[in-house]
Scaffold this motif. Structure first.
Motif, PDB file in Angstrom:
ATOM      1  N   THR A 109       5.990   6.659  -3.070  1.00 40.47           N
ATOM      2  CA  THR A 109       5.695   5.495  -2.224  1.00 40.47           C
ATOM      3  C   THR A 109       4.188   5.322  -2.043  1.00 40.47           C
ATOM      4  O   THR A 109       3.411   6.272  -2.203  1.00 40.47           O
ATOM      5  CB  THR A 109       6.298   5.666  -0.805  1.00 40.47           C
ATOM      6  OG1 THR A 109       5.588   6.731  -0.144  1.00 40.47           O
ATOM      7  CG2 THR A 109       7.770   5.977  -0.851  1.00 40.47           C
ATOM      8  N   GLY A 110       3.826   4.112  -1.633  1.00 37.91           N
ATOM      9  CA  GLY A 110       2.422   3.813  -1.408  1.00 37.91           C
ATOM     10  C   GLY A 110       1.819   4.683  -0.316  1.00 37.91           C
ATOM     11  O   GLY A 110       0.672   5.150  -0.437  1.00 37.91           O
ATOM     12  N   THR A 114      -1.628   6.912  -0.521  1.00 40.10           N
ATOM     13  CA  THR A 114      -2.854   6.833   0.288  1.00 40.10           C
ATOM     14  C   THR A 114      -3.096   8.168   1.010  1.00 40.10           C
ATOM     15  O   THR A 114      -4.227   8.638   1.091  1.00 40.10           O
ATOM     16  CB  THR A 114      -2.806   5.679   1.312  1.00 40.10           C
ATOM     17  OG1 THR A 114      -1.631   5.788   2.099  1.00 40.10           O
ATOM     18  CG2 THR A 114      -2.829   4.330   0.632  1.00 40.10           C
ATOM     19  N   PHE A 137      -3.986  -2.194   5.552  1.00 41.35           N
ATOM     20  CA  PHE A 137      -2.644  -1.610   5.618  1.00 41.35           C
ATOM     21  C   PHE A 137      -2.566  -0.529   4.559  1.00 41.35           C
ATOM     22  O   PHE A 137      -2.791  -0.787   3.378  1.00 41.35           O
ATOM     23  CB  PHE A 137      -1.558  -2.663   5.370  1.00 41.35           C
ATOM     24  CG  PHE A 137      -0.169  -2.100   5.574  1.00 41.35           C
ATOM     25  CD1 PHE A 137       0.460  -2.166   6.810  1.00 41.35           C
ATOM     26  CD2 PHE A 137       0.505  -1.476   4.530  1.00 41.35           C
ATOM     27  CE1 PHE A 137       1.722  -1.617   7.010  1.00 41.35           C
ATOM     28  CE2 PHE A 137       1.779  -0.927   4.721  1.00 41.35           C
ATOM     29  CZ  PHE A 137       2.388  -1.004   5.961  1.00 41.35           C
ATOM     30  N   HIS A 138      -2.259   0.695   4.998  1.00 40.08           N
ATOM     31  CA  HIS A 138      -2.187   1.800   4.039  1.00 40.08           C
ATOM     32  C   HIS A 138      -0.860   2.551   4.126  1.00 40.08           C
ATOM     33  O   HIS A 138      -0.706   3.581   3.470  1.00 40.08           O
ATOM     34  CB  HIS A 138      -3.364   2.757   4.261  1.00 40.08           C
ATOM     35  CG  HIS A 138      -4.704   2.112   4.079  1.00 40.08           C
ATOM     36  ND1 HIS A 138      -5.153   1.657   2.856  1.00 40.08           N
ATOM     37  CD2 HIS A 138      -5.692   1.808   4.964  1.00 40.08           C
ATOM     38  CE1 HIS A 138      -6.368   1.123   2.985  1.00 40.08           C
ATOM     39  NE2 HIS A 138      -6.719   1.199   4.262  1.00 40.08           N
ATOM     40  N   GLU A 205      -9.175  -1.760   0.683  1.00 40.77           N
ATOM     41  CA  GLU A 205      -8.384  -2.569  -0.247  1.00 40.77           C
ATOM     42  C   GLU A 205      -9.350  -3.618  -0.827  1.00 40.77           C
ATOM     43  O   GLU A 205      -9.927  -4.397  -0.061  1.00 40.77           O
ATOM     44  CB  GLU A 205      -7.263  -3.304   0.487  1.00 40.77           C
ATOM     45  CG  GLU A 205      -6.191  -2.414   1.067  1.00 40.77           C
ATOM     46  CD  GLU A 205      -5.399  -3.167   2.142  1.00 40.77           C
ATOM     47  OE1 GLU A 205      -4.452  -3.875   1.797  1.00 40.77           O
ATOM     48  OE2 GLU A 205      -5.753  -3.044   3.330  1.00 40.77           O
ATOM     49  N   GLU A 210      -1.476  -6.823   3.467  1.00 44.09           N
ATOM     50  CA  GLU A 210      -0.838  -7.239   4.725  1.00 44.09           C
ATOM     51  C   GLU A 210      -1.852  -7.913   5.655  1.00 44.09           C
ATOM     52  O   GLU A 210      -1.499  -8.734   6.484  1.00 44.09           O
ATOM     53  CB  GLU A 210      -0.222  -6.029   5.449  1.00 44.09           C
ATOM     54  CG  GLU A 210       0.709  -5.171   4.600  1.00 44.09           C
ATOM     55  CD  GLU A 210       1.833  -5.961   3.977  1.00 44.09           C
ATOM     56  OE1 GLU A 210       2.524  -6.672   4.714  1.00 44.09           O
ATOM     57  OE2 GLU A 210       2.016  -5.871   2.753  1.00 44.09           O
ATOM     58  N   ASP A 238      -7.730   1.196  -2.481  1.00 39.69           N
ATOM     59  CA  ASP A 238      -6.263   1.106  -2.375  1.00 39.69           C
ATOM     60  C   ASP A 238      -5.807  -0.137  -3.146  1.00 39.69           C
ATOM     61  O   ASP A 238      -6.010  -1.271  -2.705  1.00 39.69           O
ATOM     62  CB  ASP A 238      -5.857   1.024  -0.893  1.00 39.69           C
ATOM     63  CG  ASP A 238      -4.335   0.959  -0.714  1.00 39.69           C
ATOM     64  OD1 ASP A 238      -3.631   0.674  -1.702  1.00 39.69           O
ATOM     65  OD2 ASP A 238      -3.862   1.195   0.408  1.00 39.69           O
ATOM     66  N   GLN A 241      -1.220  -2.964  -3.507  1.00 36.00           N
ATOM     67  CA  GLN A 241      -0.726  -4.344  -3.575  1.00 36.00           C
ATOM     68  C   GLN A 241      -1.476  -5.178  -4.608  1.00 36.00           C
ATOM     69  O   GLN A 241      -0.935  -6.107  -5.195  1.00 36.00           O
ATOM     70  CB  GLN A 241      -0.818  -5.007  -2.191  1.00 36.00           C
ATOM     71  CG  GLN A 241      -0.116  -6.328  -2.135  1.00 36.00           C
ATOM     72  CD  GLN A 241       0.417  -6.722  -0.770  1.00 36.00           C
ATOM     73  OE1 GLN A 241       0.757  -7.870  -0.550  1.00 36.00           O
ATOM     74  NE2 GLN A 241       0.533  -5.824   0.167  1.00 36.00           N
ATOM     75  N   LYS A 267       3.823   0.136  -5.624  1.00 37.53           N
ATOM     76  CA  LYS A 267       4.485  -1.165  -5.783  1.00 37.53           C
ATOM     77  C   LYS A 267       4.786  -1.548  -7.236  1.00 37.53           C
ATOM     78  O   LYS A 267       5.728  -1.033  -7.824  1.00 37.53           O
ATOM     79  CB  LYS A 267       3.666  -2.252  -5.097  1.00 37.53           C
ATOM     80  CG  LYS A 267       3.680  -2.149  -3.564  1.00 37.53           C
ATOM     81  CD  LYS A 267       3.154  -3.425  -2.936  1.00 37.53           C
ATOM     82  CE  LYS A 267       2.943  -3.305  -1.441  1.00 37.53           C
ATOM     83  NZ  LYS A 267       4.152  -3.513  -0.666  1.00 37.53           N
TER      84      LYS A 267
END
Ligand code: PMP
Length: 429
Positions: A109-110, A114, A137-138, A205, A210, A238, A241, A267
């Motif tokens: 998973t993301g 992170t 968003f991390h 990011e 997000e 990051d 996304q 993702k």
């Protein structure tokens, strides 16, 4: 009672409210850029499973690769013995990443990606501090949640605080935060709260997901790179996304001409199967002790098989190029919509490649965010048969992240449905 309503009742009885979905519909099947719910209603999918399905739902090459892998073995656990698909995914990540002499490690998973990027950075530098940005968003796990730069709804009522994490404002000039302000805040942080020689990494990011699809200005990211180099700090981009051709480059940081030290990915890499990873400079990655990186399911063989198909499809179907074309068409359509004065006030149309967003305001020509109207528009889009994702620091952004394989007809149908969703007055202005 419709099938959707029956499932909603079952969901409410069986699942806590914390595990929420944006829409109370239940998917029956999905194909390409289209989704059908359990009552047979058709949707154009501008959400793509939160920018995951870059190659579209049920791409035959992905399903074939996963079936082929399933017929051989589904899981053996990389920590016990390795397998070729894991190695090949890492080889291809190393080649794709804008990092000289890279190695990679896989997760599921993301948030894991992170967290592990932070862990690697702390191990490699021997320092505790991490600088993240507001609006970021991390992930939802404890450390990732502390990295995340937004309180509501994820951090409301929850003392998530992990030590050593500091936030500086992400530059969004349209909302009053210039690049200079943001750099000044970083300087203040280094003077007031943590000495730069105690900072392991700055995590950013390149385009916030997000947070509202705000791009970090390339000159700002270059300046961060300089600050990192001057102070022995690592730069983490990051790309969970923004990666995998979403922005018309393999990774969004390539638009800045900056080489980060570590890149968490997730993702879209798995084409719909859970896969994530960290790509990083060999010298940094090699500091982690054997056995300290990974997990039972990390780099699952089925996910790796899907990822290899995704890498192929980005090349074979020219998805870098297609991302620009899709984004260009969307932006042009949104500009036409914004020019009309009979629709909900919207503007601030932006995006790189097919990572597109616009904002909804209280008044035409103004820039006061209207989060309630934004929710209403997203719900009306759903009624019209279109899936979009509201997001943003101010809750007034609608993001559009369709499959990069979306055909022109479906794209146009989606835009027509969005236009209808924007037609009704929300009564908020
Ligand atoms: N980083 C970014 C930039 C993301 O967009 C997300 C998910 N929205 C994450 C990390 C966390 O990923 P996951 O939900 O797979 O844990």
């Amino acid at each position: 009672m419709s099938k959707n309503q029956a499932l909603l009742a079952r969901r409410q009885a069986a699942i806590p409210a914390g595990a929420a979905s944006a829409y109370s519909i239940f998917v029956n099947r999905a194909l390409g850029s289209e989704v059908w719910d359990e009552d047979g209603k058709h949707y154009v999918d501008f959400a793509a499973g939160i920018a995951v399905m870059n190659v579209g739902h049920q791409h035959p090459k992905v399903t074939e690769a996963v079936s082929r892998q399933l017929s051989r073995y589904a899981h053996v656990a990389y920590p016990v013995q390795a397998y070729e698909p894991y190695i090949e995914v890492c080889e291809r990540l190393n080649k794709a990443a804008p990092i000289e002499d890279a190695t990679s490690v896989l997760f599921s998973t993301g948030a894991e990606a992170t967290e592990n990027a932070v862990k690697i950075a702390r191990i490699a530098t021997g320092r505790p501090g991490i600088v993240a940005f507001t609006g970021s968003f991390h992930g939802r796990t404890n450390l990732a949640l502390s990295l995340t730069g937004k309180v509501a709804p994820l951090r409301t009522n929850y003392a998530h605080f992990q030590p050593g994490i500091f936030h500086v404002p992400f530059p969004v000039p349209a909302h009053g935060m210039s690049e200079e302000d943001s750099l000044k805040a970083l300087d203040y942080l280094f003077k007031s709260s943590i000495s730069p020689d105690q900072v392991a990494a700055i995590i950013i990011e390149p385009i916030q997901g997000e947070g509202g699809y705000y791009q970090a200005p390339p000159a700002f990211v270059r300046r961060l790179r300089e600050i990192c180099d001057q102070n022995g700090i690592l730069l983490i981009a990051d790309e969970i996304q923004s990666g995998f051709a979403r922005t018309g480059r393999f990774f969004a940081i390539e638009h800045c001409g900056v080489e980060p030290d570590l890149i968490p990915v997730g993702k879209a890499i798995g084409g719909g199967l859970p896969l994530a990873g960290v790509v990083g400079r060999r010298a940094v990655m090699d500091k982690a002790q054997p056995g300290s990186l990974g997990g039972t399911y990390a780099g699952n063989p089925l996910s790796c098989a899907a990822a290899l198909a995704v890498f192929d499809l980005i090349e074979e179907e020219g998805l870098l190029e297609r991302s620009h074309t899709v984004g260009g068409k969307l932006k042009a359509a949104l500009e036409r919509i914004a020019a009309r004065n009979d629709l909900v006030p919207m503007g601030a149309i932006r995006g790189v490649g097919a990572m597109i967003a616009f904002e909804i305001f209280k008044e035409r020509g103004g820039n006061v965010p209207d989060p309630d109207a934004t929710k209403a528009v997203a719900n009306r889009a759903r009624e019209e048969g279109l899936l979009v994702l509201p997001c943003g620091y101010w809750g007034n952004t609608i993001r559009i992240a369709p499959a990069l394989t979306i055909d022109d007809k479906t794209l146009e149908e989606g835009v027509a449905r969005l236009t209808r969703a924007l037609q009704h007055d929300t009564g908020s202005n």
